[in-house]
Design an enzyme around this catalytic site. Structure first.
Site, short mmCIF file in Angstrom:
data_model
loop_
_atom_site.label_atom_id
_atom_site.label_comp_id
_atom_site.label_asym_id
_atom_site.label_seq_id
_atom_site.Cartn_x
_atom_site.Cartn_y
_atom_site.Cartn_z
N THR A 527 0.85 -1.18 0.00
CA THR A 527 0.00 0.00 0.00
C THR A 527 0.89 1.24 0.00
O THR A 527 1.89 1.28 0.71
CB THR A 527 -0.93 0.02 1.23
OG1 THR A 527 -1.79 -1.12 1.15
CG2 THR A 527 -1.79 1.27 1.26
N PHE A 529 1.21 5.04 0.95
CA PHE A 529 0.63 6.04 1.85
C PHE A 529 1.22 7.40 1.51
O PHE A 529 2.42 7.49 1.22
CB PHE A 529 0.98 5.72 3.30
CG PHE A 529 0.30 4.49 3.84
CD1 PHE A 529 -0.86 4.60 4.58
CD2 PHE A 529 0.82 3.23 3.59
CE1 PHE A 529 -1.50 3.47 5.08
CE2 PHE A 529 0.19 2.09 4.08
CZ PHE A 529 -0.97 2.21 4.83
#
Ligand code: PEP
Ligand code: MN
Length: 624
Positions: A527, A529
């Site tokens: 992921t 961020f």
């Protein structure tokens, strides 16, 4: 013996418990963890287990089965993170300690330090006192060497790791060093270890040439036993075996063994472990892949001319290459190697976040919190928030200096809500970080896989674990917006038919069981961020923009042409419907450039001519 204290135990009760331990002829050492507090009973206590059990504030008395106590996981289940200024060892970051075997002279050491700090290395190693097998070999520069090391720290900000050999030199070395090394040959110099127990500087304890893991941990116990110094870093540096092809044999087994038995951080020294320059990089990579918290390597500006350990010293070029490889391996292990100092611009207000909280969405233990630690370091203060919108509000309202938000996942796709909020709120993207996400299926103790009927999952987590969920049609999947929060919820419910999808970290935090780890559909699950703030970053190599174009042929093409003409590499283009304007779209663009500010400004000016709306979301250093 360890006395596990009741949650919320009063200070007066703790004092009374400590007093009771002393009365029994032992020493109490209070260890305050996030999950539980314990008093370790060090030394032979004359009292019975039962006497301690009856003390107010004690919930449980456990016998420690190992010959070491304070070093054991039984006494302290959570990892020790050794802090050295704003750096930490044993946390989210993989550390690299590098430098020559010995401080040879001022010029060579200062030059080496400059090179290393330019590469993003944070710890400088070099011996001022050298334990040499032959009394005729170079013995080190002594205090003069320590002064040179201190000068190198002044000049570069590198932290200093250097060896102490004698008990009466501990105080002297501690005056100059940030971390004191106890060498392999001194691992069982008990007088030296006892002196190290009296100072407040971390001790890097190398494994003895023929020491077992348990002997090594008992040496660590010598440093910890007085309860004054809690910071020991273990360093595997190879042991003597029958093999002669290498100087020593690196015991990589020791890494998982140690992580199981002790909470102390573990690093590996492949230079002394192999004794051969060419073997150092592969073994450094293997160490990190096996879970080491860092590596220590020898490097020399001219290894052929090194006064000691030249054959095992890397050249600067080899080290640079190794750092690049480590940077790639670390995220696979859920860690990060922070070489940010080599990036064009330092991270904005880095370090400030230690005082001011970073807002994230979710409960403590959420992946976003892990990302915050990865970006800012383990000392960062975090502020949990129920929804993404609250993260933006905390930043614009001044409650938090930074916010951290997921924007994209390699399996689940973009997190559109955050893209929309970036347009709505007046914040700047100041950095980014990529986190490997490993999901676990978590349940209350006693729940078996076949008992599960309900699964609580964040829609993103459910998308990432889609294969497993599809294989279990008997599970109803219920949406929640907080991975760690759902673990807490089923715990409070005491549900025996429910599971939650979250990190193994969250399971530990709430003392729940992991039924299955690594349940994401593909292990390459990352992921990205972003970090947002009210103030823009000074400069970086990545620009994020959002814009709208007129509804006519070629309008989007004109905008893309601008990037190409200005030498900006388009990394991502995403279109989103504009809320309230059916069939009209905004375009989100990430571009990688390494241009002077002036040229970026020119590109943006050209872009304005072809857009109906343009917002620069940030210009910041890209994550590797
Ligand atoms: C060193 O680090 O230079 C050194 C002497 O190490 P060891 O004690 O592991 O031999
Ligand atoms: Mn050496």
């Amino acid at each position: 013996m360890i006395l596990v204290l009741k949650p919320g135990v009063a200070v007066a009760e703790i004092r009374a418990i400590e007093e009771a331990v002393r009365r029994a002829g032992a020493s109490p050492v209070l260890i305050e963890g996030k999950e539980r507090c314990v008093v370790a009973v060090v030394g032979a206590a004359r009292a019975d287990v039962r006497e301690f059990e009856l003390l107010a504030g004690v919930s449980q008395v456990l016998r420690v089965t190992k010959p070491y106590k304070l070093a054991s996981r039984e006494v302290k289940p959570e990892d020790t993170i050794v802090r050295v200024g704003d750096l930490s060892i044993g946390g989210a970051q993989v550390v690299v300690m590098a430098g020559p075997c010995a401080v040879e002279n001022r010029k060579m050491l200062l030059e080496t330090a400059q090179r290393l700090s330019g590469m993003g290395v944070t710890f400088l190693r070099a011996g001022a006192f050298k334990p040499r097998t032959s009394p005729y070999a170079f013995q080190g520069l002594g205090e003069e060497g320590l002064r040179i090391l201190a000068e190198a720290r002044e000049a570069t900000g590198l932290r200093i790791v250097t060896e102490v050999m004698a008990p009466d030199k501990v105080e002297l070395v501690a005056r100059y060093a940030d971390v004191l090394q106890v060498g392999a040959r001194n691992m069982q110099n008990f007088d030296l270890l006892k002196e190290c127990a009296q100072i407040h500087k971390p001790i890097l304890l190398k494994r003895g040439l023929s020491a077992t893991v348990d002997e090594w941990l008992q040496s660590a116990e010598y440093v910890l036993q007085a309860g004054k110094n809690r910071d020991v870093i273990l360093c595997e540096r190879g042991i003597r075996t029958f093999e002669t092809a290498t100087r020593n044999t690196i015991d990589l087994n020791a890494i998982p063994v140690l992580h199981e038995r002790t909470h102390l951080p573990v690093i590996v020294d492949p230079s002394h472990g192999t004794g051969v320059r060419a073997y150092v990089p592969p073994m450094a990579l293997a160490a990190v892949a096996a879970g080491a918290d860092g590596v220590m390597v020898e490097v020399h500006p001219d290894p052929e001319k090194a006064v000691s350990d030249g054959p095992q010293s890397l050249t600067f070029e080899m080290l640079e290459r190794l750092l690049r490889d480590l940077e790639v391996i670390a995220p696979v292990m859920g860690r990060r190697l922070d070489l940010s100092s080599k990036r064009p611009a330092p991270r904005p207000a880095r370090g400030k976040a230690h005082g001011d909280a970073v807002a994230f969405q979710g409960e403590h233990g959420a992946f976003s919190e892990k990302a915050a630690r990865q970006f800012f370091g383990d000392a960062v203060k975090t502020s949990p928030s129920p929804a993404f919108r609250n993260v933006f509000e905390k930043v614009t309202g001044g409650e938090c200096e930074f916010g951290i938000l997921p924007v994209e996942n390699t399996l689940g796709g973009s997190i559109h809500q955050n893209y929309d909020l970036l347009v709505e709120f007046d914040v700047h993207i100041v950095g980014e970080t990529k986190l490997r996400v490993v999901h676990s299926l978590i349940a209350n103790r006693g729940t078996r896989l076949e008992d599960i009927r309900r699964i609580y999952a964040h829609p993103q987590a459910a998308a990432q674990c889609e294969k497993l969920l599809r294989a279990h049609p008997e599970w109803s999947v219920l949406q929640v917006y907080d991975t760690a929060g759902s673990v807490k919820m089923i715990k409070e419910e005491k549900a025996l038919d429910a599971g939650a999808i979250a990190s193994a970290d969250a399971a530990r935090r709430f003392d729940m069981e992991v039924l299955k780890e690594g349940i994401e559909s593909d292990p390459r699950n990352y992921t990205r961020f972003i970090v947002v703030s009210r103030e823009p970053a000074k400069k970086g190599d990545k620009v994020s923009l959002v814009y709208g174009t007129a509804n006519r042929p070629g309008a989007l093409f004109r905008t893309l042409e601008v990037f190409s003409k200005h030498g900006m590499n388009l990394a991502k283009l995403e279109s989103r419907p504009i809320a309230g304007k059916p069939w009209e779209y905004l375009f989100y663009v990430d571009a990688i450039e390494d241009l002077p500010n002036r040229q970026v400004a020119a590109a943006l000016k050209a872009l304005r001519e072809h857009t109906t709306f343009l917002k620069v979301l940030g210009n910041y250093p890209s994550a590797p």
